[in-house]
Design a protein around this motif. Structure first.
Motif, PDB file in Angstrom:
ATOM      1  N   GLU A   1       0.831  -1.212   0.000  1.00  0.00           N
ATOM      2  CA  GLU A   1       0.000   0.000   0.000  1.00  0.00           C
ATOM      3  C   GLU A   1       0.862   1.258   0.000  1.00  0.00           C
ATOM      4  O   GLU A   1       0.566   2.225  -0.703  1.00  0.00           O
ATOM      5  CB  GLU A   1      -0.940   0.011   1.204  1.00  0.00           C
ATOM      6  CG  GLU A   1      -2.046  -1.015   1.149  1.00  0.00           C
ATOM      7  CD  GLU A   1      -3.025  -0.787   0.015  1.00  0.00           C
ATOM      8  OE1 GLU A   1      -3.301   0.380  -0.315  1.00  0.00           O
ATOM      9  OE2 GLU A   1      -3.519  -1.784  -0.534  1.00  0.00           O
ATOM     10  N   LEU A   2       1.928   1.262   0.804  1.00  0.00           N
ATOM     11  CA  LEU A   2       2.817   2.427   0.854  1.00  0.00           C
ATOM     12  C   LEU A   2       3.526   2.669  -0.477  1.00  0.00           C
ATOM     13  O   LEU A   2       3.884   3.795  -0.793  1.00  0.00           O
ATOM     14  CB  LEU A   2       3.849   2.266   1.969  1.00  0.00           C
ATOM     15  CG  LEU A   2       3.296   2.348   3.394  1.00  0.00           C
ATOM     16  CD1 LEU A   2       4.368   1.985   4.406  1.00  0.00           C
ATOM     17  CD2 LEU A   2       2.734   3.730   3.678  1.00  0.00           C
ATOM     18  N   CYS A   3       3.711   1.597  -1.241  1.00  0.00           N
ATOM     19  CA  CYS A   3       4.323   1.718  -2.577  1.00  0.00           C
ATOM     20  C   CYS A   3       3.262   1.953  -3.645  1.00  0.00           C
ATOM     21  O   CYS A   3       3.504   1.741  -4.837  1.00  0.00           O
ATOM     22  CB  CYS A   3       5.133   0.462  -2.904  1.00  0.00           C
ATOM     23  SG  CYS A   3       6.608   0.281  -1.907  1.00  0.00           S
ATOM     24  N   GLU A   4       2.072   2.362  -3.203  1.00  0.00           N
ATOM     25  CA  GLU A   4       0.953   2.670  -4.095  1.00  0.00           C
ATOM     26  C   GLU A   4       0.611   1.506  -5.019  1.00  0.00           C
ATOM     27  O   GLU A   4       0.358   1.675  -6.203  1.00  0.00           O
ATOM     28  CB  GLU A   4       1.248   3.952  -4.883  1.00  0.00           C
ATOM     29  CG  GLU A   4       1.405   5.144  -3.967  1.00  0.00           C
ATOM     30  CD  GLU A   4       1.777   6.414  -4.695  1.00  0.00           C
ATOM     31  OE1 GLU A   4       2.042   6.369  -5.916  1.00  0.00           O
ATOM     32  OE2 GLU A   4       1.788   7.451  -4.033  1.00  0.00           O
ATOM     33  N   ARG A   5       0.630   0.295  -4.442  1.00  0.00           N
ATOM     34  CA  ARG A   5       0.271  -0.954  -5.139  1.00  0.00           C
ATOM     35  C   ARG A   5       1.156  -1.242  -6.351  1.00  0.00           C
ATOM     36  O   ARG A   5       0.725  -1.858  -7.312  1.00  0.00           O
ATOM     37  CB  ARG A   5      -1.206  -0.958  -5.512  1.00  0.00           C
ATOM     38  CG  ARG A   5      -2.098  -0.890  -4.298  1.00  0.00           C
ATOM     39  CD  ARG A   5      -3.574  -0.833  -4.686  1.00  0.00           C
ATOM     40  NE  ARG A   5      -4.381  -1.089  -3.529  1.00  0.00           N
ATOM     41  CZ  ARG A   5      -5.005  -2.233  -3.274  1.00  0.00           C
ATOM     42  NH1 ARG A   5      -4.903  -3.231  -4.102  1.00  0.00           N
ATOM     43  NH2 ARG A   5      -5.715  -2.375  -2.189  1.00  0.00           N
ATOM     44  N   ASN A   6       2.384  -0.817  -6.284  1.00  0.00           N
ATOM     45  CA  ASN A   6       3.353  -1.094  -7.335  1.00  0.00           C
ATOM     46  C   ASN A   6       4.109  -2.362  -6.934  1.00  0.00           C
ATOM     47  O   ASN A   6       4.911  -2.352  -5.992  1.00  0.00           O
ATOM     48  CB  ASN A   6       4.316   0.097  -7.477  1.00  0.00           C
ATOM     49  CG  ASN A   6       5.333  -0.108  -8.574  1.00  0.00           C
ATOM     50  OD1 ASN A   6       5.885  -1.194  -8.746  1.00  0.00           O
ATOM     51  ND2 ASN A   6       5.608   0.962  -9.299  1.00  0.00           N
ATOM     52  N   VAL A   7       3.842  -3.470  -7.640  1.00  0.00           N
ATOM     53  CA  VAL A   7       4.419  -4.765  -7.288  1.00  0.00           C
ATOM     54  C   VAL A   7       5.940  -4.747  -7.398  1.00  0.00           C
ATOM     55  O   VAL A   7       6.640  -5.236  -6.509  1.00  0.00           O
ATOM     56  CB  VAL A   7       3.811  -5.899  -8.166  1.00  0.00           C
ATOM     57  CG1 VAL A   7       4.504  -7.220  -7.906  1.00  0.00           C
ATOM     58  CG2 VAL A   7       2.318  -6.018  -7.902  1.00  0.00           C
ATOM     59  N   SER A   8       6.469  -4.187  -8.456  1.00  0.00           N
ATOM     60  CA  SER A   8       7.923  -4.171  -8.644  1.00  0.00           C
ATOM     61  C   SER A   8       8.628  -3.393  -7.538  1.00  0.00           C
ATOM     62  O   SER A   8       9.626  -3.854  -6.985  1.00  0.00           O
ATOM     63  CB  SER A   8       8.282  -3.580 -10.009  1.00  0.00           C
ATOM     64  OG  SER A   8       7.758  -4.385 -11.037  1.00  0.00           O
ATOM     65  N   GLU A   9       8.094  -2.218  -7.198  1.00  0.00           N
ATOM     66  CA  GLU A   9       8.698  -1.408  -6.148  1.00  0.00           C
ATOM     67  C   GLU A   9       8.586  -2.107  -4.787  1.00  0.00           C
ATOM     68  O   GLU A   9       9.517  -2.093  -3.989  1.00  0.00           O
ATOM     69  CB  GLU A   9       8.034  -0.027  -6.092  1.00  0.00           C
ATOM     70  CG  GLU A   9       8.561   0.878  -5.008  1.00  0.00           C
ATOM     71  CD  GLU A   9      10.033   1.265  -5.162  1.00  0.00           C
ATOM     72  OE1 GLU A   9      10.616   1.739  -4.173  1.00  0.00           O
ATOM     73  OE2 GLU A   9      10.606   1.083  -6.261  1.00  0.00           O
ATOM     74  N   THR A  10       7.437  -2.726  -4.521  1.00  0.00           N
ATOM     75  CA  THR A  10       7.245  -3.445  -3.262  1.00  0.00           C
ATOM     76  C   THR A  10       8.233  -4.598  -3.163  1.00  0.00           C
ATOM     77  O   THR A  10       8.870  -4.796  -2.125  1.00  0.00           O
ATOM     78  CB  THR A  10       5.798  -3.971  -3.156  1.00  0.00           C
ATOM     79  OG1 THR A  10       4.898  -2.873  -3.287  1.00  0.00           O
ATOM     80  CG2 THR A  10       5.565  -4.679  -1.838  1.00  0.00           C
ATOM     81  N   ALA A  11       8.378  -5.368  -4.238  1.00  0.00           N
ATOM     82  CA  ALA A  11       9.317  -6.497  -4.243  1.00  0.00           C
ATOM     83  C   ALA A  11      10.743  -6.006  -3.998  1.00  0.00           C
ATOM     84  O   ALA A  11      11.496  -6.629  -3.236  1.00  0.00           O
ATOM     85  CB  ALA A  11       9.224  -7.247  -5.567  1.00  0.00           C
TER      86      ALA A  11
END
Length: 185
Positions: free
Chosen positions: A155-165
């Motif tokens: 959520e903090l990465c605005e639902r960006n999977v690549s950034e979260t990973a």
């Protein structure tokens, strides 16, 4: 005798502000706290909560950490500055140690993970400040804590999977598989 009388708060100011953007939960908790003798005001946003604090700072407050228009800790801080003796509880679905410490430093007497029931909230609000909190009957499992942390970062990465990973130091496909599954118990 009401629950508040039983807790030794009769004659005291029993004003309670509940701030949560989950309207169904907000209404259920408000009704439950009214039945326990509190005089309840509700707000579903930081802005509305701040307005109510300015009008009349409550003796008690239950504030959700993450609201659509900001951070519930802003409401906690406003209450603390206007009414330092107020007893406040922070609720969150994204619990972590850093935010718990911040909430307590700002004046919260307890920090409860959602979904918290009315009995847990009532006990947190009325417990003797010198008493330690009792351990939860059914704490989150390690898998659930891990899942909650991943969801929070996502959520903090605005639902960006690549950034979260990248931030979790996890392979993107592994993260996608975790996100596709249901939350563990």
């Amino acid at each position: 005798m009401t629950d508040i009388d039983a807790a030794g708060l009769s004659g005291a100011d029993t004003s309670l502000l509940i701030v949560d953007d989950d309207k169904a939960f907000l209404q259920r908790l408000a009704r439950a706290m009214e039945s326990r003798g509190f005089i309840v005001e509700t707000a579903d946003s930081v802005a509305e909560g701040m307005r109510k604090v300015e009008q009349l700072p409550p003796a008690f407050a239950v504030v959700d950490m993450r609201l659509e228009d900001g951070n519930g800790l802003d409401v906690i801080e406003a209450i603390r500055s206007r009414r330092p003796e107020s007893r406040m509880v922070v609720l969150t679905g994204y619990g972590n140690i850093a935010t718990a410490v911040t909430a307590v430093k700002l004046g919260a007497v307890d920090y409860l993970a959602k979904p918290a029931d009315a009995d847990e909230v009532f006990l947190a609000l009325t417990r003797d400040p010198t008493e330690k909190a009792v351990p939860p009957d059914n704490p989150m499992s390690a898998d659930r804590v891990r899942w909650e942390h991943i969801q929070r970062v996502y959520e903090l990465c605005e639902r960006n999977v690549s950034e979260t990973a990248r931030r979790l130091n996890m392979h993107r496909r592994t993260l996608q598989r975790i996100l596709a599954k249901r939350a563990p118990r």
